[in-house]
Design an enzyme around this catalytic site. Structure first.
Site, PDB file in Angstrom:
ATOM      1  N   ASN A   8      -8.535  16.295  35.826  1.00 15.27           N
ATOM      2  CA  ASN A   8      -8.415  15.613  37.116  1.00 15.27           C
ATOM      3  C   ASN A   8      -6.995  15.106  37.313  1.00 15.27           C
ATOM      4  OD1 ASN A   8     -11.127  15.720  38.210  1.00 15.27           O
ATOM      5  ND2 ASN A   8     -11.715  14.458  36.454  1.00 15.27           N
ATOM      6  N   ASP A  68      -6.106  17.342  25.912  1.00  9.01           N
ATOM      7  CA  ASP A  68      -6.062  15.898  25.731  1.00  9.01           C
ATOM      8  C   ASP A  68      -4.715  15.597  25.089  1.00  9.01           C
ATOM      9  OD1 ASP A  68      -7.379  13.531  26.268  1.00  9.01           O
ATOM     10  OD2 ASP A  68      -8.171  13.337  24.248  1.00  9.01           O
ATOM     11  N   THR A  69      -4.054  14.569  25.622  1.00  4.51           N
ATOM     12  CA  THR A  69      -2.717  14.222  25.132  1.00  4.51           C
ATOM     13  C   THR A  69      -2.684  12.754  24.748  1.00  4.51           C
ATOM     14  OG1 THR A  69      -1.628  15.886  26.505  1.00  4.51           O
ATOM     15  CG2 THR A  69      -0.278  14.030  25.800  1.00  4.51           C
ATOM     16  N   TYR A 150       3.677   7.798  30.560  1.00  3.84           N
ATOM     17  CA  TYR A 150       4.687   7.061  29.784  1.00  3.84           C
ATOM     18  C   TYR A 150       6.081   7.684  29.891  1.00  3.84           C
ATOM     19  CZ  TYR A 150       0.517   4.960  27.700  1.00  3.84           C
ATOM     20  OH  TYR A 150      -0.675   4.298  27.511  1.00  3.84           O
ATOM     21  N   ASP A 151       6.276   8.665  30.778  1.00  3.46           N
ATOM     22  CA  ASP A 151       7.568   9.363  30.887  1.00  3.46           C
ATOM     23  C   ASP A 151       8.774   8.425  31.038  1.00  3.46           C
ATOM     24  OD1 ASP A 151       6.573  11.876  30.477  1.00  3.46           O
ATOM     25  OD2 ASP A 151       6.521  12.452  32.590  1.00  3.46           O
ATOM     26  N   LYS A 171      12.091  18.694  31.460  1.00  8.29           N
ATOM     27  CA  LYS A 171      11.015  18.222  30.571  1.00  8.29           C
ATOM     28  C   LYS A 171      10.423  19.381  29.772  1.00  8.29           C
ATOM     29  CE  LYS A 171       6.614  15.693  30.557  1.00  8.29           C
ATOM     30  NZ  LYS A 171       5.606  14.919  31.322  1.00  8.29           N
TER      31      LYS A 171
HETATM   32  P1  ITT Z   1      -7.675  14.588  32.226  1.00 10.80           P
HETATM   33  O1  ITT Z   1      -8.450  14.667  33.501  1.00 10.80           O
HETATM   34  O2  ITT Z   1      -7.011  15.889  31.878  1.00 10.80           O
HETATM   35  O3  ITT Z   1      -8.453  14.006  31.081  1.00 10.80           O
HETATM   36  P2  ITT Z   1      -6.012  12.201  31.944  1.00 10.80           P
HETATM   37  O4  ITT Z   1      -4.881  11.638  32.758  1.00 10.80           O
HETATM   38  O5  ITT Z   1      -7.232  11.339  31.726  1.00 10.80           O
HETATM   39  O6  ITT Z   1      -6.434  13.604  32.579  1.00 10.80           O
HETATM   40  P3  ITT Z   1      -5.630  12.285  29.053  1.00 10.80           P
HETATM   41  O7  ITT Z   1      -7.055  11.896  28.814  1.00 10.80           O
HETATM   42  O8  ITT Z   1      -5.063  13.418  28.268  1.00 10.80           O
HETATM   43  O9  ITT Z   1      -5.387  12.661  30.591  1.00 10.80           O
HETATM   44  O10 ITT Z   1      -4.767  10.962  28.921  1.00 10.80           O
HETATM   45  C1  ITT Z   1      -3.520  11.006  28.487  1.00 10.80           C
HETATM   46  C2  ITT Z   1      -2.702   9.893  29.075  1.00 10.80           C
HETATM   47  O11 ITT Z   1      -1.475   9.949  28.332  1.00 10.80           O
HETATM   48  C3  ITT Z   1      -2.317  10.096  30.537  1.00 10.80           C
HETATM   49  O12 ITT Z   1      -3.127   9.390  31.436  1.00 10.80           O
HETATM   50  C4  ITT Z   1      -0.887   9.563  30.558  1.00 10.80           C
HETATM   51  O13 ITT Z   1      -0.878   8.171  30.683  1.00 10.80           O
HETATM   52  C5  ITT Z   1      -0.384   9.908  29.172  1.00 10.80           C
HETATM   53  N1  ITT Z   1       0.308  11.223  29.169  1.00 10.80           N
HETATM   54  C6  ITT Z   1      -0.231  12.439  28.921  1.00 10.80           C
HETATM   55  N2  ITT Z   1       0.702  13.392  29.003  1.00 10.80           N
HETATM   56  C7  ITT Z   1       1.857  12.776  29.315  1.00 10.80           C
HETATM   57  C8  ITT Z   1       3.180  13.218  29.562  1.00 10.80           C
HETATM   58  O14 ITT Z   1       3.513  14.506  29.530  1.00 10.80           O
HETATM   59  N3  ITT Z   1       4.105  12.309  29.858  1.00 10.80           N
HETATM   60  C9  ITT Z   1       3.790  10.996  29.915  1.00 10.80           C
HETATM   61  N4  ITT Z   1       2.573  10.494  29.719  1.00 10.80           N
HETATM   62  C10 ITT Z   1       1.607  11.375  29.415  1.00 10.80           C
END
Ligand code: ITT
Length: 192
Positions: A8, A68-69, A150-151, A171
């Site tokens: 999302n 997931d990140t 957090y970029d 990036k």
């Molecule tokens: P999904 O629908 O894909 O789950 P999400 O935003 O909930 O989207 P995540 O569960 O992977 O995504 O949460 C990871 C969080 O980490 C995301 O909301 C950001 O705050 C941060 N994040 C992930 N990738 C990032 C990036 O490339 N640069 C900066 N912050 C990042």
């Protein structure tokens, strides 16, 4: 080839589209007509990514992937990690999460951190995972207005700029997501 990206987060979709093969059609949950926030209840990126892709595959029968990140900060024992999206609480903004992070790191000299992405692909009913890591450090204050999450406070190793001071191409030279996506693309290419 059509692939559902079970996310999302439109920023993630834009980043992945910028590096993936043009003949791969990537459809987000919204574009697939799926209005669902899939829970991420586990303590690892791997399990959360698998839950998202498996849930959507079970609903659609279409090849799909999720990712997931997490941002892992050494001085905080790996926090916020798998809780990166909800670090300051449920439904909190990117900005609230950064405020909490900077507060917890106040007066801490060790600023070492990394972004880690795990992609989970379900292809013909089988799961495959691909990881991408970007090492770097956390700034004392926000810099730049691009990107997301957090970029503004993350500077990748080998650069003087924060991710939020770079355009997407910049990036992508360092990014965790780009590295994981390249592995996904190599896998998809090997299927032909
Ligand atoms: P999904 O629908 O894909 O789950 P999400 O935003 O909930 O989207 P995540 O569960 O992977 O995504 O949460 C990871 C969080 O980490 C995301 O909301 C950001 O705050 C941060 N994040 C992930 N990738 C990032 C990036 O490339 N640069 C900066 N912050 C990042």
């Amino acid at each position: 080839m059509k692939l559902i990206f079970a996310t999302n987060n439109d920023h993630k979709a834009a980043e992945i589209r910028s590096v993936i093969r043009q003949d791969l059609e990537i459809i987000t949950l919204k574009e697939a007509g799926i209005d669902q926030d899939i829970p991420e209840p586990y303590n690892t990126l791997e399990e959360n990514a698998r839950t998202k892709s498996a849930t959507v595959y079970a609903q659609t029968g279409t090849a799909c992937f999720s990712e997931d990140t997490g941002l892992e900060v050494d001085a905080l024992g790996g926090e916020p990690g798998v809780k990166s999206a909800r670090y300051a609480g449920e439904n909190r903004s990117f900005d609230d999460n950064i405020t909490k992070l900077l507060e917890k790191l106040k007066d801490k000299p060790d600023r070492k951190a990394r972004f880690r992405t795990v992609i989970s692909l379900i292809w013909e009913g089988k799961e495959y995972q691909f990881e991408g890591v970007c090492e770097g450090r956390i700034l004392e204050e926000r810099r730049g207005g691009q990107g997301f999450g957090y970029d503004p406070v993350f500077v990748p190793e080998g650069s003087g700029l924060s991710f939020a001071e770079m355009d997407m191409e910049g990036k992508n030279r360092f990014s965790h997501r780009k590295k994981a996506t390249e592995k996904l693309v190599a896998f998809l290419n090997s299927l032909d």
